[in-house]
Motif scaffolding. Structure first.
Motif, mmCIF file in Angstrom:
data_model
loop_
_atom_site.group_PDB
_atom_site.id
_atom_site.type_symbol
_atom_site.label_atom_id
_atom_site.label_comp_id
_atom_site.label_asym_id
_atom_site.label_seq_id
_atom_site.Cartn_x
_atom_site.Cartn_y
_atom_site.Cartn_z
ATOM 1 N N ALA A 125 39.849 43.343 35.219
ATOM 2 C CA ALA A 125 38.557 43.601 34.599
ATOM 3 C C ALA A 125 38.516 43.132 33.150
ATOM 4 N N SER A 126 39.681 42.976 32.512
ATOM 5 C CA SER A 126 39.714 42.561 31.111
ATOM 6 C C SER A 126 39.765 41.049 30.943
ATOM 7 N N ARG A 177 38.223 42.681 39.782
ATOM 8 C CA ARG A 177 37.528 42.566 38.499
ATOM 9 C C ARG A 177 36.103 43.089 38.586
ATOM 10 N N GLU A 178 35.384 42.719 39.626
ATOM 11 C CA GLU A 178 34.004 43.160 39.771
ATOM 12 C C GLU A 178 33.911 44.684 39.872
ATOM 13 N N LEU A 181 34.659 46.211 36.391
ATOM 14 C CA LEU A 181 33.571 46.061 35.430
ATOM 15 C C LEU A 181 32.444 47.053 35.705
ATOM 16 N N GLN A 184 33.443 50.431 34.511
ATOM 17 C CA GLN A 184 33.346 50.507 33.053
ATOM 18 C C GLN A 184 31.917 50.728 32.592
ATOM 19 N N GLN A 185 30.950 50.251 33.383
ATOM 20 C CA GLN A 185 29.529 50.419 33.064
ATOM 21 C C GLN A 185 28.964 51.729 33.606
ATOM 22 N N SER A 211 28.867 41.424 45.139
ATOM 23 C CA SER A 211 28.948 42.406 44.078
ATOM 24 C C SER A 211 27.541 42.695 43.538
ATOM 25 N N THR A 213 25.162 43.342 39.625
ATOM 26 C CA THR A 213 25.068 43.506 38.181
ATOM 27 C C THR A 213 24.969 45.003 37.896
ATOM 28 N N PRO A 214 25.229 45.444 36.668
ATOM 29 C CA PRO A 214 25.094 46.878 36.360
ATOM 30 C C PRO A 214 23.696 47.427 36.642
#
Length: 288
Positions: A125-126, A177-178, A181, A184-185, A211, A213-214
């Motif tokens: 994710a980073s 990663r998706e 992220l 994290q949101q 996936s 988007t937030p």
């Protein structure tokens, strides 16, 4: 050819042009050192150089320069390179042919390389996603055309495409990663819904990861992975292009490069023709 005859032939070569036999021994030494470096084992560059001096009757400096040439050619092949030998790009195609021969004779090497690929990493994710090469306010490096010529001649994109372990590792990396992220949101609800589509449903969807988007919009990701540099060419299917066109607002090409060492990444959005030159590489043949 017997070893004594091989040594005699190498000793009698011109001081200017490197023969196929000389290229072969230099390439073999290079990949021996690279294997040690990728595996975290220590190795002695000076000892390798001395051995090559005896095998080729070349000077220490000439061999050092040639090993830098091998780095450049290996970069064109979409391979990791030895960090201490910075690429020098004025190499002949015969050196690339020597690398091709070595890879064909040592198929287990790339299989072993697959074992070093990062999969399921918590730090996925980073990963920093940079700007695509085509969107930077800078011209391509001078050596781009030379590397492109080697990549096309030896079908580097096809080799990456056939490397199922590499492709799977890249997809798994992006999948984690998706999800990371979205967590994290604060979107654990969406993170749980992210699907590794190509693994669960097969390759026919035109994307690998489904996936979000937030904000909850679909984010359909086609992952292309290489161990080479950022401009290494890649294959893309007609179906993937069709889905990219049909789902322009939701489709993303996620390019992972230098994956074995320290992954870098960028994204491309449709239309892909704005970023890359699309070349037909095969035709369907049918009987009337």
């Amino acid at each position: 050819m017997t070893q004594p005859n091989r040594q005699n032939n190498l000793a009698n070569m011109s001081s200017d042009d490197w023969s196929d036999e000389e290229n072969d021994v230099v390439v073999a030494s290079y990949f021996s050192m690279l294997s040690d470096e990728l595996s975290g084992r220590s190795y002695n560059k000076a000892a390798h150089n001395r051995l090559l001096q005896g095998q080729t009757r070349r000077s220490r400096g000439s061999i050092e320069f040639k090993l830098c040439n091998v780095s450049a050619a290996a970069k064109a092949f979409g391979l990791p390179i030895i960090r201490g030998y910075q690429p020098r790009f004025k190499f002949q195609m015969s050196l690339a042919e020597a690398i091709s021969r070595w890879l064909a004779q040592n198929p287990e090497w790339e299989m072993a390389l697959n074992g070093t690929l990062p999969t399921g990493m918590a730090e996925a994710a980073s990963l920093f996603v940079g700007i695509a090469p085509t969107l930077r306010n800078a011209p391509p490096p001078d050596e781009t055309e030379k590397l492109r010529a080697v990549a096309l001649r030896f079908d580097v994109a096809g080799r990456d495409e056939r490397n199922r372990a590499l492709g799977r590792a890249g997809e798994e990396f992006v999948f984690h990663r998706e999800r990371g992220l979205l967590r994290q949101q604060g979107r654990n609800d969406l993170a749980r819904k992210v699907r590794w589509t190509s693994q669960e449903d097969g390759d026919g969807a035109g994307f690998d990861i489904a996936s979000f988007t937030p904000e909850g919009r679909e984010r359909l990701i086609e992952v292309k992975t290489t161990n080479g540099w950022e401009r290494t060419p890649f294959h893309i299917s007609r179906n993937e292009l069709a889905v990219a066109e049909a789902r322009r607002e939701d489709w993303y090409l996620f390019r992972l490069y230098e994956f074995t060492r320290a992954p870098g990444a960028f994204e491309l959005r449709p239309p892909l023709e704005a970023h890359v030159a699309l070349t037909a590489t095969s035709f369907q043949a049918s009987f009337g």
